[in-house]
Design a protein around this motif. Sequence first.
Motif, PDB file in Angstrom:
ATOM      1  N   ILE A  86      14.500  -6.903   8.748  1.00 60.01           N
ATOM      2  CA  ILE A  86      14.919  -6.447   7.420  1.00 60.01           C
ATOM      3  C   ILE A  86      13.695  -6.125   6.567  1.00 60.01           C
ATOM      4  CG2 ILE A  86      16.037  -7.204   5.277  1.00 60.01           C
ATOM      5  CD1 ILE A  86      18.030  -8.755   7.058  1.00 60.01           C
ATOM      6  N   ALA A  87      12.678  -6.961   6.667  1.00 58.33           N
ATOM      7  CA  ALA A  87      11.458  -6.727   5.894  1.00 58.33           C
ATOM      8  C   ALA A  87      10.753  -5.452   6.330  1.00 58.33           C
ATOM      9  CB  ALA A  87      10.525  -7.923   6.035  1.00 58.33           C
ATOM     10  N   VAL A  88      10.603  -5.271   7.619  1.00 58.60           N
ATOM     11  CA  VAL A  88       9.905  -4.086   8.123  1.00 58.60           C
ATOM     12  C   VAL A  88      10.675  -2.813   7.772  1.00 58.60           C
ATOM     13  CG1 VAL A  88       9.187  -2.905  10.240  1.00 58.60           C
ATOM     14  CG2 VAL A  88       8.686  -5.315   9.935  1.00 58.60           C
ATOM     15  N   GLY A  89      11.988  -2.845   7.892  1.00 56.34           N
ATOM     16  CA  GLY A  89      12.798  -1.683   7.538  1.00 56.34           C
ATOM     17  C   GLY A  89      12.765  -1.379   6.054  1.00 56.34           C
ATOM     18  N   SER A  90      12.626  -2.429   5.243  1.00 60.42           N
ATOM     19  CA  SER A  90      12.564  -2.230   3.795  1.00 60.42           C
ATOM     20  C   SER A  90      11.207  -1.714   3.346  1.00 60.42           C
ATOM     21  CB  SER A  90      12.866  -3.545   3.067  1.00 60.42           C
ATOM     22  OG  SER A  90      14.155  -3.992   3.375  1.00 60.42           O
ATOM     23  N   ILE A  91      10.198  -1.911   4.146  1.00 60.42           N
ATOM     24  CA  ILE A  91       8.858  -1.457   3.786  1.00 60.42           C
ATOM     25  C   ILE A  91       8.552  -0.092   4.395  1.00 60.42           C
ATOM     26  CG2 ILE A  91       6.396  -1.942   4.025  1.00 60.42           C
ATOM     27  CD1 ILE A  91       7.131  -4.924   3.988  1.00 60.42           C
ATOM     28  N   SER A  92       8.858   0.099   5.662  1.00 65.50           N
ATOM     29  CA  SER A  92       8.379   1.284   6.373  1.00 65.50           C
ATOM     30  C   SER A  92       8.968   2.585   5.843  1.00 65.50           C
ATOM     31  CB  SER A  92       8.663   1.155   7.866  1.00 65.50           C
ATOM     32  OG  SER A  92      10.062   1.121   8.095  1.00 65.50           O
ATOM     33  N   PHE A  93      10.266   2.655   5.634  1.00 69.43           N
ATOM     34  CA  PHE A  93      10.855   3.906   5.162  1.00 69.43           C
ATOM     35  C   PHE A  93      10.421   4.262   3.751  1.00 69.43           C
ATOM     36  CE2 PHE A  93      14.072   6.154   2.746  1.00 69.43           C
ATOM     37  CZ  PHE A  93      14.092   7.354   3.442  1.00 69.43           C
ATOM     38  N   PRO A  94      10.503   3.359   2.771  1.00 67.10           N
ATOM     39  CA  PRO A  94      10.065   3.737   1.421  1.00 67.10           C
ATOM     40  C   PRO A  94       8.590   4.111   1.323  1.00 67.10           C
ATOM     41  CG  PRO A  94      11.454   1.811   1.317  1.00 67.10           C
ATOM     42  CD  PRO A  94      11.163   2.052   2.762  1.00 67.10           C
ATOM     43  N   VAL A  95       7.736   3.428   2.078  1.00 63.16           N
ATOM     44  CA  VAL A  95       6.307   3.775   2.046  1.00 63.16           C
ATOM     45  C   VAL A  95       6.092   5.157   2.657  1.00 63.16           C
ATOM     46  CG1 VAL A  95       4.056   3.170   3.013  1.00 63.16           C
ATOM     47  CG2 VAL A  95       5.463   1.420   1.958  1.00 63.16           C
ATOM     48  N   GLN A  96       6.764   5.433   3.751  1.00 59.18           N
ATOM     49  CA  GLN A  96       6.649   6.759   4.369  1.00 59.18           C
ATOM     50  C   GLN A  96       7.168   7.847   3.430  1.00 59.18           C
ATOM     51  OE1 GLN A  96       8.822   7.129   8.014  1.00 59.18           O
ATOM     52  NE2 GLN A  96       7.930   9.103   8.513  1.00 59.18           N
ATOM     53  N   ALA A  97       8.272   7.586   2.750  1.00 58.02           N
ATOM     54  CA  ALA A  97       8.815   8.560   1.800  1.00 58.02           C
ATOM     55  C   ALA A  97       7.868   8.769   0.627  1.00 58.02           C
ATOM     56  CB  ALA A  97      10.185   8.103   1.309  1.00 58.02           C
ATOM     57  N   ALA A  98       7.235   7.693   0.162  1.00 54.52           N
ATOM     58  CA  ALA A  98       6.292   7.819  -0.955  1.00 54.52           C
ATOM     59  C   ALA A  98       5.076   8.633  -0.547  1.00 54.52           C
ATOM     60  CB  ALA A  98       5.864   6.428  -1.427  1.00 54.52           C
ATOM     61  N   ILE A  99       4.574   8.411   0.652  1.00 52.79           N
ATOM     62  CA  ILE A  99       3.412   9.168   1.132  1.00 52.79           C
ATOM     63  C   ILE A  99       3.780  10.643   1.292  1.00 52.79           C
ATOM     64  CG2 ILE A  99       1.888   9.501   3.120  1.00 52.79           C
ATOM     65  CD1 ILE A  99       1.907   6.436   3.413  1.00 52.79           C
ATOM     66  N   GLN A 100       4.951  10.919   1.844  1.00 50.48           N
ATOM     67  CA  GLN A 100       5.361  12.301   2.033  1.00 50.48           C
ATOM     68  C   GLN A 100       5.608  13.016   0.712  1.00 50.48           C
ATOM     69  OE1 GLN A 100       8.720  12.218   4.654  1.00 50.48           O
ATOM     70  NE2 GLN A 100       7.465  11.972   6.478  1.00 50.48           N
ATOM     71  N   SER A 101       5.989  12.270  -0.310  1.00 51.13           N
ATOM     72  CA  SER A 101       6.267  12.919  -1.590  1.00 51.13           C
ATOM     73  C   SER A 101       5.002  13.366  -2.316  1.00 51.13           C
ATOM     74  CB  SER A 101       7.085  11.995  -2.497  1.00 51.13           C
ATOM     75  OG  SER A 101       6.302  10.889  -2.888  1.00 51.13           O
ATOM     76  N   VAL A 102       3.873  12.753  -2.020  1.00 51.13           N
ATOM     77  CA  VAL A 102       2.632  13.128  -2.700  1.00 51.13           C
ATOM     78  C   VAL A 102       1.674  13.929  -1.818  1.00 51.13           C
ATOM     79  CG1 VAL A 102       2.736  11.179  -4.289  1.00 51.13           C
ATOM     80  CG2 VAL A 102       1.496  10.944  -2.140  1.00 51.13           C
ATOM     81  N   THR A 103       2.025  14.119  -0.563  1.00 55.02           N
ATOM     82  CA  THR A 103       1.163  14.843   0.361  1.00 55.02           C
ATOM     83  C   THR A 103       1.480  16.337   0.307  1.00 55.02           C
ATOM     84  OG1 THR A 103       1.150  12.932   1.821  1.00 55.02           O
ATOM     85  CG2 THR A 103       0.416  14.996   2.756  1.00 55.02           C
ATOM     86  N   LYS A 104       0.415  17.145   0.348  1.00 59.59           N
ATOM     87  CA  LYS A 104       0.616  18.583   0.372  1.00 59.59           C
ATOM     88  C   LYS A 104       1.305  18.998   1.660  1.00 59.59           C
ATOM     89  CE  LYS A 104      -3.741  19.336  -0.375  1.00 59.59           C
ATOM     90  NZ  LYS A 104      -5.029  20.006  -0.524  1.00 59.59           N
ATOM     91  N   ARG A 105       2.031  20.075   1.611  1.00 54.36           N
ATOM     92  CA  ARG A 105       2.805  20.554   2.750  1.00 54.36           C
ATOM     93  C   ARG A 105       1.919  20.852   3.961  1.00 54.36           C
ATOM     94  NH1 ARG A 105       4.484  25.934   2.518  1.00 54.36           N
ATOM     95  NH2 ARG A 105       4.746  26.401   4.687  1.00 54.36           N
ATOM     96  N   GLU A 106       0.742  21.379   3.717  1.00 55.18           N
ATOM     97  CA  GLU A 106      -0.156  21.736   4.811  1.00 55.18           C
ATOM     98  C   GLU A 106      -0.690  20.512   5.543  1.00 55.18           C
ATOM     99  OE1 GLU A 106      -1.231  22.668   1.492  1.00 55.18           O
ATOM    100  OE2 GLU A 106       0.163  24.356   1.579  1.00 55.18           O
ATOM    101  N   CYS A 107      -0.674  19.375   4.887  1.00 54.86           N
ATOM    102  CA  CYS A 107      -1.268  18.156   5.458  1.00 54.86           C
ATOM    103  C   CYS A 107      -0.248  17.267   6.149  1.00 54.86           C
ATOM    104  CB  CYS A 107      -1.952  17.358   4.358  1.00 54.86           C
ATOM    105  SG  CYS A 107      -3.298  18.239   3.577  1.00 54.86           S
ATOM    106  N   LYS A 108       1.013  17.617   6.161  1.00 56.81           N
ATOM    107  CA  LYS A 108       2.033  16.725   6.723  1.00 56.81           C
ATOM    108  C   LYS A 108       2.031  16.673   8.233  1.00 56.81           C
ATOM    109  CE  LYS A 108       5.084  16.417   2.867  1.00 56.81           C
ATOM    110  NZ  LYS A 108       6.396  16.613   2.332  1.00 56.81           N
TER     111      LYS A 108
END
Length: 120
Positions: A86-108
């Motif tokens: 539960i802890a890993v699932g609660s951390i991994s998806f939101p952190v990945q979504a946060a990183i993807q939201s601030v990363t430029k499209r060319e860098c994904k």
Amino acid sequence: MYSYTYVLVAANETTLSAKRITSLASFTSTLTAAVMGIAVRYIRYLKVIIIFGFCVEVLAFGLMIRYRGAGATAGDLAAVQVVRGIAVGSISFPVQAAIQSVTKRECKSSGPSLTQGTVC
């Protein structure tokens, strides 16, 4: 994997039981990540979910310390793995979504940037 060896040797479980207990964390984290994805859609606050995940991770580590002795049952060890999942699932998806939201499209695409030494 350390937990597999621990469950196999110290908890004196069978190989089938040890494999099932240690794979519970991965299974639970996958389900939790899907639920957190839906929760993020409606809550819209990643920080709350990430902090919740870290608190549950601390709880999971405390439970691991609590049930590290030979007196721990298979149910205790399985419950610890579920809490950890539960802890890993609660951390991994939101952190990945946060990183993807601030990363430029060319860098994904991490493949070419890692192999070619390109920094975005």
